[in-house]
Design a protein around this motif. Sequence first.
Motif, short mmCIF file in Angstrom:
data_model
loop_
_atom_site.label_atom_id
_atom_site.label_comp_id
_atom_site.label_asym_id
_atom_site.label_seq_id
_atom_site.Cartn_x
_atom_site.Cartn_y
_atom_site.Cartn_z
N THR E 48 0.83 -1.20 0.00
CA THR E 48 0.00 0.00 0.00
C THR E 48 0.87 1.26 0.00
OG1 THR E 48 -0.12 0.24 2.38
CG2 THR E 48 -1.73 -1.22 1.33
N ASP E 49 0.18 2.39 -0.10
CA ASP E 49 0.87 3.67 -0.23
C ASP E 49 1.79 4.01 0.94
OD1 ASP E 49 -0.20 4.07 -2.67
OD2 ASP E 49 -1.12 5.99 -2.21
N ASN E 50 1.53 3.47 2.11
CA ASN E 50 2.47 3.77 3.20
C ASN E 50 3.48 2.64 3.41
OD1 ASN E 50 0.79 1.96 4.29
ND2 ASN E 50 -0.11 3.32 5.81
N GLY E 51 3.58 1.78 2.40
CA GLY E 51 4.63 0.76 2.42
C GLY E 51 4.22 -0.51 3.16
N THR E 52 2.99 -0.57 3.63
CA THR E 52 2.50 -1.77 4.31
C THR E 52 2.25 -2.87 3.29
OG1 THR E 52 1.32 -0.32 5.84
CG2 THR E 52 0.69 -2.65 5.85
N LYS E 53 2.74 -4.07 3.55
CA LYS E 53 2.39 -5.19 2.67
C LYS E 53 1.19 -5.91 3.27
CE LYS E 53 5.36 -7.45 0.27
NZ LYS E 53 6.44 -8.27 -0.28
N ILE E 54 0.14 -6.03 2.45
CA ILE E 54 -1.08 -6.72 2.91
C ILE E 54 -0.93 -8.20 2.56
CG2 ILE E 54 -3.59 -6.80 2.73
CD1 ILE E 54 -2.63 -4.11 3.75
N ASP E 55 -0.87 -9.04 3.57
CA ASP E 55 -0.69 -10.48 3.32
C ASP E 55 -1.85 -11.07 2.54
OD1 ASP E 55 1.75 -10.57 4.59
OD2 ASP E 55 0.88 -11.02 6.56
N MET E 56 -1.52 -12.10 1.75
CA MET E 56 -2.55 -12.81 0.99
C MET E 56 -3.33 -13.71 1.94
SD MET E 56 -2.02 -11.77 -2.14
CE MET E 56 -2.73 -12.95 -3.32
#
Lengths: 94, 94, 94, 94, 94, 94, 94
Positions: E48-56
């Motif tokens: 995401t835009d703040n660098g957070t990776k959203i897990d699958m």
Amino acid sequence: MLKPLGNRVIIEVAKEEEQTVGGLVLPSSAKEKSQTGTVIAIGDGRVTDNGTKIDMVVKEGDSVLFEKYSGTDIKYEGKDYLVVKETDIVAIIG
Amino acid sequence: MLKPLGNRVIIEVAKEEEQTVGGLVLPSSAKEKSQTGTVIAIGDGRVTDNGTKIDMVVKEGDSVLFEKYSGTDIKYEGKDYLVVKETDIVAIIG
Amino acid sequence: MLKPLGNRVIIEVAKEEEQTVGGLVLPSSAKEKSQTGTVIAIGDGRVTDNGTKIDMVVKEGDSVLFEKYSGTDIKYEGKDYLVVKETDIVAIIG
Amino acid sequence: MLKPLGNRVIIEVAKEEEQTVGGLVLPSSAKEKSQTGTVIAIGDGRVTDNGTKIDMVVKEGDSVLFEKYSGTDIKYEGKDYLVVKETDIVAIIG
Amino acid sequence: MLKPLGNRVIIEVAKEEEQTVGGLVLPSSAKEKSQTGTVIAIGDGRVTDNGTKIDMVVKEGDSVLFEKYSGTDIKYEGKDYLVVKETDIVAIIG
Amino acid sequence: MLKPLGNRVIIEVAKEEEQTVGGLVLPSSAKEKSQTGTVIAIGDGRVTDNGTKIDMVVKEGDSVLFEKYSGTDIKYEGKDYLVVKETDIVAIIG
Amino acid sequence: MLKPLGNRVIIEVAKEEEQTVGGLVLPSSAKEKSQTGTVIAIGDGRVTDNGTKIDMVVKEGDSVLFEKYSGTDIKYEGKDYLVVKETDIVAIIG
């Protein structure tokens, strides 16, 4: 078993009583789509862009009122369900 | 009882007095939709992307003025209501 | 009393002087809509997604210039008002 | 005096020299709209969703080049101005 | 081997049993597209835009139900696959 | 001097060699618009909603390749330039 | 040398083998556009609104599968390339 993803909710749509107009039974295509149903399964909630998980408000077994024409019809094990996002649920009938 | 979700508000729309034009009672389809009503039920407020819950401003019993053509008509226990998002409410009449 | 919600502003639109073209008084539909008015009531300000309340800049009594065709016409106690969002107000006339 | 709101800028659009094509003076409707002007007044800057105020870059008196067809024409005390958002200003002519 | 990017998922779409209408075998173009399949490969998740990776949420081997008409058909080593974003997956069939 | 605002870049578009088709010199309207040019001036960078200034990557004098049909044509001191946002610049030719 | 900006990727599109239909060689316009290619150059990554740089996942030399009809065709030193954003790359072929 169906496990919805994100903020999706699987709904068993309420059957409408047969409506008659002057004794004439209306074929289903002439009836307005039902707007109520029972929640069968819910997702774990939407994960937002900063990684926050937004908890679901509805729970299994809730009777709900949902926006007309929202969601996707699915067929699973011979039965028809509607999958809507929680944001398309208008109210819980309690 | 209907419990709205998110920032939704259930409104009982105010009945307009019968309008007559030169003695002719106008059928409802020829009248402009009412823009005022009474708040019957409110949601818990919208939850934003960072998990903040935005509190509702209107409360049950408030007389409100809402945007024309906003919201969804629902029928519940034989009565008609309008469900709008709080952002479609223009003003509280106090 | 009308209490606007969010960043809405209720405006009493300035009446334009009767305009005549070669002696002919133009009916109102042939005139351009007025772009100025007086602020009658203001909301508490928009609440953003992170819960920040953005304070209003205009205040009651301000003369304002607003974008043509913006807002919603409302009728309240027999008088016509315009409700616009503060973001549609172009400038304060001071 | 006009005080623009947000990131708006009031511009006095530069008059274009009369253009002639083969001796024929073109009526204004046949000419391309001017793209330059002088900044007459500026707002305090846009307030973003997290409450940050973004300072204006242009200042009163600046000669600016702006996007064609952007903004709103306003008439104030008998003079025509253009109100544009600062984001529609292409460059400062210095 | 195919390694999907972002929140993409490669799906081997379930073959539908031959459907016949009054003995006539329907050509594929007359049949409704399948809505189920098996996950063959998954991406590392959307950043995401703040660098957070959203897990699958889905994993290889999962049987999934996906939105009709979503995704892109690809051909890889002579076989057809569908690539959808995880947000187009309605539910995991478990 | 022109000082672009935000993430804008002023480009002097590269002249294309005269192209001939079977000896016929094509008038400019029949030619494809050039996609390369030289950066003449750059802005200070875009300021995002949380007040972060995003630094520019291109600098004056860079040869750049930009998206076809992007930007705004401007005329300044009798010369034609193109103003594009940095996000419309595809690559630096180095 | 071409240095792409942001999250752009320059791709040398894979040539498709000549396809023949009943002995007839199809002209290129009648063939489906290729969906695979080799990464020639990559940008430094997209910078988001809060100033975070999102690192690229693909690297030079990767074989990639990309969305049909995505990107911009460019011609550089007489050769044709495709420039796509990394978000249009479906998968890395490894």
